[in-house]
Design a protein around this motif. Sequence first.
Motif, PDB file in Angstrom:
ATOM      1  N   ASN A 133      -5.274   1.056  63.104  1.00  0.00           N
ATOM      2  CA  ASN A 133      -4.895   2.468  63.005  1.00  0.00           C
ATOM      3  C   ASN A 133      -4.643   2.895  61.567  1.00  0.00           C
ATOM      4  O   ASN A 133      -3.979   3.902  61.309  1.00  0.00           O
ATOM      5  CB  ASN A 133      -3.635   2.714  63.852  1.00  0.00           C
ATOM      6  CG  ASN A 133      -3.376   4.179  64.126  1.00  0.00           C
ATOM      7  OD1 ASN A 133      -4.299   4.974  64.256  1.00  0.00           O
ATOM      8  ND2 ASN A 133      -2.099   4.555  64.203  1.00  0.00           N
ATOM      9  N   CYS A 136      -5.713   6.656  60.379  1.00  0.00           N
ATOM     10  CA  CYS A 136      -4.977   7.790  60.951  1.00  0.00           C
ATOM     11  C   CYS A 136      -3.499   7.718  60.612  1.00  0.00           C
ATOM     12  O   CYS A 136      -2.838   8.742  60.467  1.00  0.00           O
ATOM     13  CB  CYS A 136      -5.159   7.815  62.468  1.00  0.00           C
ATOM     14  SG  CYS A 136      -6.293   9.099  63.032  1.00  0.00           S
ATOM     15  N   GLN A 141      -1.732   9.379  64.924  1.00  0.00           N
ATOM     16  CA  GLN A 141      -2.219   8.692  66.115  1.00  0.00           C
ATOM     17  C   GLN A 141      -1.330   7.510  66.468  1.00  0.00           C
ATOM     18  O   GLN A 141      -0.923   6.756  65.577  1.00  0.00           O
ATOM     19  CB  GLN A 141      -3.650   8.196  65.855  1.00  0.00           C
ATOM     20  CG  GLN A 141      -4.290   7.438  66.993  1.00  0.00           C
ATOM     21  CD  GLN A 141      -5.760   7.149  66.716  1.00  0.00           C
ATOM     22  OE1 GLN A 141      -6.636   7.902  67.132  1.00  0.00           O
ATOM     23  NE2 GLN A 141      -6.033   6.062  65.997  1.00  0.00           N
TER      24      GLN A 141
END
Length: 216
Positions: A133, A136, A141
Motif C-alpha cells: 500500500n 496510496c 487506502q
Amino acid sequence: MIGNPTRGIFERAVAAAEKARYCVAFSSGSAATSAVVHLLSHGQRILSIDDVYGGTQRYFRKIVRPHMGIDVDFVDFDDDIAVSSMLPSSDDDAGRTGLLWLETPTNPTLRVTDIRKVSKLARRVGAILAVDNTFCSPYFQNPLEHGADVVVHSVTKYINGHSDVVMGVACTNDANIYEKLRFVQNGVGAVPSPFDCYLAHRGLKTLHLRMEASAR
C-alpha cells in the motif's frame, strides 16, 4: 529485550492509521516483504501481480524462487482468464498457493486493482493476501478493510516523507500472522533503530498534509 518503546509507539501509530490491530516495523520495505514471505513453507507458491515493484520482482525471481523452494508466478489480476488458469479451483490447488501478492497502485505505473476481488481469490484457495500500500499510504487506502490479510509499506517513501529514513512495516488484524511476523522480526534482526522510528513517527504526523498536496 526484543523491542524498545520508541519502535512500539511508531508501530501502534501506523497500526491506527491502517485501521489494523497490529504493526511490525522492519529496517526496510524489502525486509518487510521478506518477513511476509517467511510465512510460507517450502514447496508453496506465491502468485504476484505482474506489474510489481522492481525490487520486489527481483527478490521473488532471484532469491525466493531459486533459493527458498517457493515457486513464484506473475499474473494480471484483472485478466480473469489468466487468473483462472493459475487458480483453477481450491481442490486442484490444494493449498499450494500460500500467498497472493498485490500492489495497488503499482510502482511506478500506477495500475489499480480491485483488492476485494483478489481477496475472494485468496479465500478460495486458502492463501494469504498481502497488499503493498506504499503509493496510496494509509491516508487514501486501507486494504485490510477490503479483505487483505497483510498490508506492507515502504516507510521510506510517503509515511516518512523526508528522505532521511529507510524502513518498512507490515500490518495485520490476524493475531497468528502477527506473532509469526514478530518472531521473524526478532529472529532475523532486520529491525529499525529507535532514532529512525522517532523520525518516521515525526513524518507520519504530517502524512495527511503531504498526501493532500500530492493528490492535487
